[in-house]
Design a protein around this motif. Structure first.
Motif, PDB file in Angstrom:
ATOM      1  N   HIS A  20      20.659  21.369 -25.245  1.00 58.68           N
ATOM      2  CA  HIS A  20      21.296  22.254 -24.272  1.00 58.68           C
ATOM      3  C   HIS A  20      20.297  23.235 -23.677  1.00 58.68           C
ATOM      4  CE1 HIS A  20      25.388  20.881 -24.685  1.00 58.68           C
ATOM      5  NE2 HIS A  20      25.277  20.906 -26.002  1.00 58.68           N
ATOM      6  N   TYR A  21      19.377  23.700 -24.492  1.00 60.74           N
ATOM      7  CA  TYR A  21      18.331  24.615 -24.013  1.00 60.74           C
ATOM      8  C   TYR A  21      17.442  23.908 -22.984  1.00 60.74           C
ATOM      9  CZ  TYR A  21      13.910  27.224 -24.193  1.00 60.74           C
ATOM     10  OH  TYR A  21      12.769  27.908 -23.861  1.00 60.74           O
ATOM     11  N   GLU A  22      17.007  22.720 -23.322  1.00 62.95           N
ATOM     12  CA  GLU A  22      16.143  21.951 -22.428  1.00 62.95           C
ATOM     13  C   GLU A  22      16.872  21.593 -21.126  1.00 62.95           C
ATOM     14  OE1 GLU A  22      13.862  17.609 -22.473  1.00 62.95           O
ATOM     15  OE2 GLU A  22      14.400  18.584 -24.371  1.00 62.95           O
ATOM     16  N   ALA A  23      18.127  21.154 -21.264  1.00 67.63           N
ATOM     17  CA  ALA A  23      18.889  20.735 -20.084  1.00 67.63           C
ATOM     18  C   ALA A  23      19.185  21.915 -19.160  1.00 67.63           C
ATOM     19  CB  ALA A  23      20.186  20.063 -20.518  1.00 67.63           C
ATOM     20  N   LEU A  24      19.551  23.061 -19.741  1.00 68.17           N
ATOM     21  CA  LEU A  24      19.855  24.225 -18.921  1.00 68.17           C
ATOM     22  C   LEU A  24      18.621  24.701 -18.164  1.00 68.17           C
ATOM     23  CD1 LEU A  24      21.753  26.432 -17.960  1.00 68.17           C
ATOM     24  CD2 LEU A  24      21.243  27.710 -20.041  1.00 68.17           C
ATOM     25  N   ASN A  25      17.495  24.772 -18.844  1.00 67.50           N
ATOM     26  CA  ASN A  25      16.285  25.228 -18.170  1.00 67.50           C
ATOM     27  C   ASN A  25      15.823  24.260 -17.094  1.00 67.50           C
ATOM     28  OD1 ASN A  25      15.760  27.775 -19.132  1.00 67.50           O
ATOM     29  ND2 ASN A  25      14.469  27.105 -20.825  1.00 67.50           N
ATOM     30  N   GLU A  26      15.975  22.976 -17.345  1.00 65.49           N
ATOM     31  CA  GLU A  26      15.597  21.994 -16.330  1.00 65.49           C
ATOM     32  C   GLU A  26      16.504  22.121 -15.112  1.00 65.49           C
ATOM     33  OE1 GLU A  26      13.671  19.045 -14.280  1.00 65.49           O
ATOM     34  OE2 GLU A  26      13.038  20.092 -16.108  1.00 65.49           O
ATOM     35  N   ALA A  27      17.813  22.336 -15.355  1.00 66.09           N
ATOM     36  CA  ALA A  27      18.756  22.508 -14.243  1.00 66.09           C
ATOM     37  C   ALA A  27      18.446  23.780 -13.458  1.00 66.09           C
ATOM     38  CB  ALA A  27      20.185  22.555 -14.784  1.00 66.09           C
ATOM     39  N   LEU A  28      18.122  24.864 -14.157  1.00 64.94           N
ATOM     40  CA  LEU A  28      17.757  26.108 -13.478  1.00 64.94           C
ATOM     41  C   LEU A  28      16.493  25.920 -12.649  1.00 64.94           C
ATOM     42  CD1 LEU A  28      18.414  28.650 -16.389  1.00 64.94           C
ATOM     43  CD2 LEU A  28      19.692  28.520 -14.239  1.00 64.94           C
ATOM     44  N   LYS A  29      15.520  25.235 -13.220  1.00 71.33           N
ATOM     45  CA  LYS A  29      14.247  25.015 -12.521  1.00 71.33           C
ATOM     46  C   LYS A  29      14.447  24.183 -11.256  1.00 71.33           C
ATOM     47  CE  LYS A  29      11.178  22.351 -14.466  1.00 71.33           C
ATOM     48  NZ  LYS A  29      10.132  21.874 -15.416  1.00 71.33           N
ATOM     49  N   ARG A  30      15.285  23.152 -11.357  1.00 69.21           N
ATOM     50  CA  ARG A  30      15.531  22.289 -10.196  1.00 69.21           C
ATOM     51  C   ARG A  30      16.210  23.044  -9.065  1.00 69.21           C
ATOM     52  NH1 ARG A  30      17.737  16.463 -12.530  1.00 69.21           N
ATOM     53  NH2 ARG A  30      16.015  16.058 -13.984  1.00 69.21           N
ATOM     54  N   ARG A  31      16.952  24.101  -9.407  1.00 63.95           N
ATOM     55  CA  ARG A  31      17.650  24.896  -8.393  1.00 63.95           C
ATOM     56  C   ARG A  31      16.889  26.184  -8.067  1.00 63.95           C
ATOM     57  NH1 ARG A  31      21.372  21.783  -5.739  1.00 63.95           N
ATOM     58  NH2 ARG A  31      22.247  20.297  -7.228  1.00 63.95           N
ATOM     59  N   ASN A  32      15.627  26.244  -8.521  1.00 65.23           N
ATOM     60  CA  ASN A  32      14.727  27.363  -8.203  1.00 65.23           C
ATOM     61  C   ASN A  32      15.168  28.693  -8.816  1.00 65.23           C
ATOM     62  OD1 ASN A  32      12.908  25.792  -6.563  1.00 65.23           O
ATOM     63  ND2 ASN A  32      14.484  25.816  -4.957  1.00 65.23           N
ATOM     64  N   TYR A  33      15.740  28.620 -10.017  1.00 68.01           N
ATOM     65  CA  TYR A  33      16.063  29.828 -10.768  1.00 68.01           C
ATOM     66  C   TYR A  33      15.098  29.964 -11.937  1.00 68.01           C
ATOM     67  CZ  TYR A  33      20.503  30.032  -8.244  1.00 68.01           C
ATOM     68  OH  TYR A  33      21.454  30.106  -7.268  1.00 68.01           O
ATOM     69  N   SER A  34      14.975  31.193 -12.445  1.00 70.68           N
ATOM     70  CA  SER A  34      14.089  31.442 -13.582  1.00 70.68           C
ATOM     71  C   SER A  34      14.653  30.826 -14.858  1.00 70.68           C
ATOM     72  CB  SER A  34      13.900  32.945 -13.796  1.00 70.68           C
ATOM     73  OG  SER A  34      13.314  33.553 -12.659  1.00 70.68           O
ATOM     74  N   GLU A  35      13.779  30.294 -15.692  1.00 74.83           N
ATOM     75  CA  GLU A  35      14.195  29.726 -16.969  1.00 74.83           C
ATOM     76  C   GLU A  35      14.482  30.852 -17.961  1.00 74.83           C
ATOM     77  OE1 GLU A  35      11.586  26.607 -18.357  1.00 74.83           O
ATOM     78  OE2 GLU A  35      10.993  26.145 -16.297  1.00 74.83           O
ATOM     79  N   ILE A  36      15.210  30.525 -19.031  1.00 74.65           N
ATOM     80  CA  ILE A  36      15.504  31.513 -20.070  1.00 74.65           C
ATOM     81  C   ILE A  36      14.680  31.193 -21.314  1.00 74.65           C
ATOM     82  CG2 ILE A  36      17.822  31.937 -19.190  1.00 74.65           C
ATOM     83  CD1 ILE A  36      18.911  30.236 -21.457  1.00 74.65           C
ATOM     84  N   SER A  37      14.474  32.193 -22.133  1.00 74.08           N
ATOM     85  CA  SER A  37      13.686  31.992 -23.354  1.00 74.08           C
ATOM     86  C   SER A  37      14.534  31.343 -24.436  1.00 74.08           C
ATOM     87  CB  SER A  37      13.147  33.330 -23.857  1.00 74.08           C
ATOM     88  OG  SER A  37      14.211  34.137 -24.345  1.00 74.08           O
ATOM     89  N   ARG A  38      13.881  30.694 -25.371  1.00 70.17           N
ATOM     90  CA  ARG A  38      14.581  30.092 -26.505  1.00 70.17           C
ATOM     91  C   ARG A  38      15.272  31.193 -27.323  1.00 70.17           C
ATOM     92  NH1 ARG A  38      11.102  27.080 -27.605  1.00 70.17           N
ATOM     93  NH2 ARG A  38      11.906  24.973 -27.268  1.00 70.17           N
ATOM     94  N   LYS A  39      14.635  32.340 -27.451  1.00 70.11           N
ATOM     95  CA  LYS A  39      15.221  33.449 -28.204  1.00 70.11           C
ATOM     96  C   LYS A  39      16.538  33.890 -27.580  1.00 70.11           C
ATOM     97  CE  LYS A  39      14.309  38.217 -29.656  1.00 70.11           C
ATOM     98  NZ  LYS A  39      13.334  39.347 -29.627  1.00 70.11           N
ATOM     99  N   ASP A  40      16.571  34.038 -26.255  1.00 72.77           N
ATOM    100  CA  ASP A  40      17.807  34.444 -25.586  1.00 72.77           C
ATOM    101  C   ASP A  40      18.864  33.353 -25.662  1.00 72.77           C
ATOM    102  OD1 ASP A  40      16.800  36.899 -24.943  1.00 72.77           O
ATOM    103  OD2 ASP A  40      16.358  36.422 -22.848  1.00 72.77           O
TER     104      ASP A  40
END
Length: 207
Positions: A20-40
């Motif tokens: 879920h962490y990997e998928a969310l960050n990839e989706a954010l990146k594809r839509r030009n949003y900042s990624e989130i940290s694993r800690k958050d």
């Protein structure tokens, strides 16, 4: 006496937090949003529906559905690639069947993720009730999903054991009035720990 066992999905039946962490960050990146940290992701967003996570991140409403759809597509591909059956589950669910426990799974994931995850684990046919965040108005930490599952199974809170691993899920489970087995991960979800918890509950009720 415990008659019903309700499971959370991620972190309980399968370890998909990294997916879920990997998928969310990839989706954010594809839509030009900042990624989130694993800690958050683990400390703030763990156990919440994707749509709620995106709202908390301040994503514009018009784009939330797009990011959700992208994240879901990536998640499904990763689950199919990385998740496989765990032998310990078969012993556990055979025991449930032998003892005639009613079994359900309640998750803040969308229904497609729930079904595909259980199919990947080889457990799809072992559950009488499956509820996702699309089946309730209020996701965890609200107890609605667990109360709904109990109603569908004709079970009372005092007859139900819920297995949860994260803050939001544990809060929902407790608020439902059921007994709760808190686990730190998939490794703790086994026949020994669940039998011990049920025996502890049943012994307490007899005193």
């Amino acid at each position: 006496m415990i008659t019903t066992i309700l499971f959370d999905l991620d972190g309980v039946l399968l370890d998909a937090k990294e997916i879920h962490y990997e998928a969310l960050n990839e989706a954010l990146k594809r839509r030009n949003y900042s990624e989130i940290s694993r800690k958050d992701h683990l400390g703030i967003f763990d156990g919440l529906p994707t749509r709620v996570k995106l709202e908390m991140l301040g994503i514009e409403k018009r784009n939330i559905s797009r990011v959700c759809a992208t994240k879901q597509e990536i998640t499904i591909k990763l689950i199919k690639k990385k998740i496989s059956p765990l032998p310990k589950h078969f012993d556990l669910f055979d025991w449930f069947e032998d003892k005639k426990y009613k079994v359900g799974c309640c998750t803040n994931s969308v229904r497609e993720t729930l079904i595909i995850s259980l199919e990947a684990l080889g457990l799809r046919a072992d559950f009488e009730v499956l509820l996702s965040n699309q089946d309730v108005e209020k996701p965890k930490p609200d107890p609605e999903i667990y109360l709904s599952a109990m109603e569908k199974l004709s079970s009372k809170p005092e007859e139900t054991l819920i297995i949860e691993d994260n803050f939001n899920g544990i809060q929902a489970a407790r608020a439902s009035g059921a007994f709760v087995l808190e686990v730190s991960g998939v490794d703790e979800v086994n026949l020994y720990n669940i039998k011990r918890k049920i025996e502890e509950i049943d012994d307490t009720k007899q005193d």
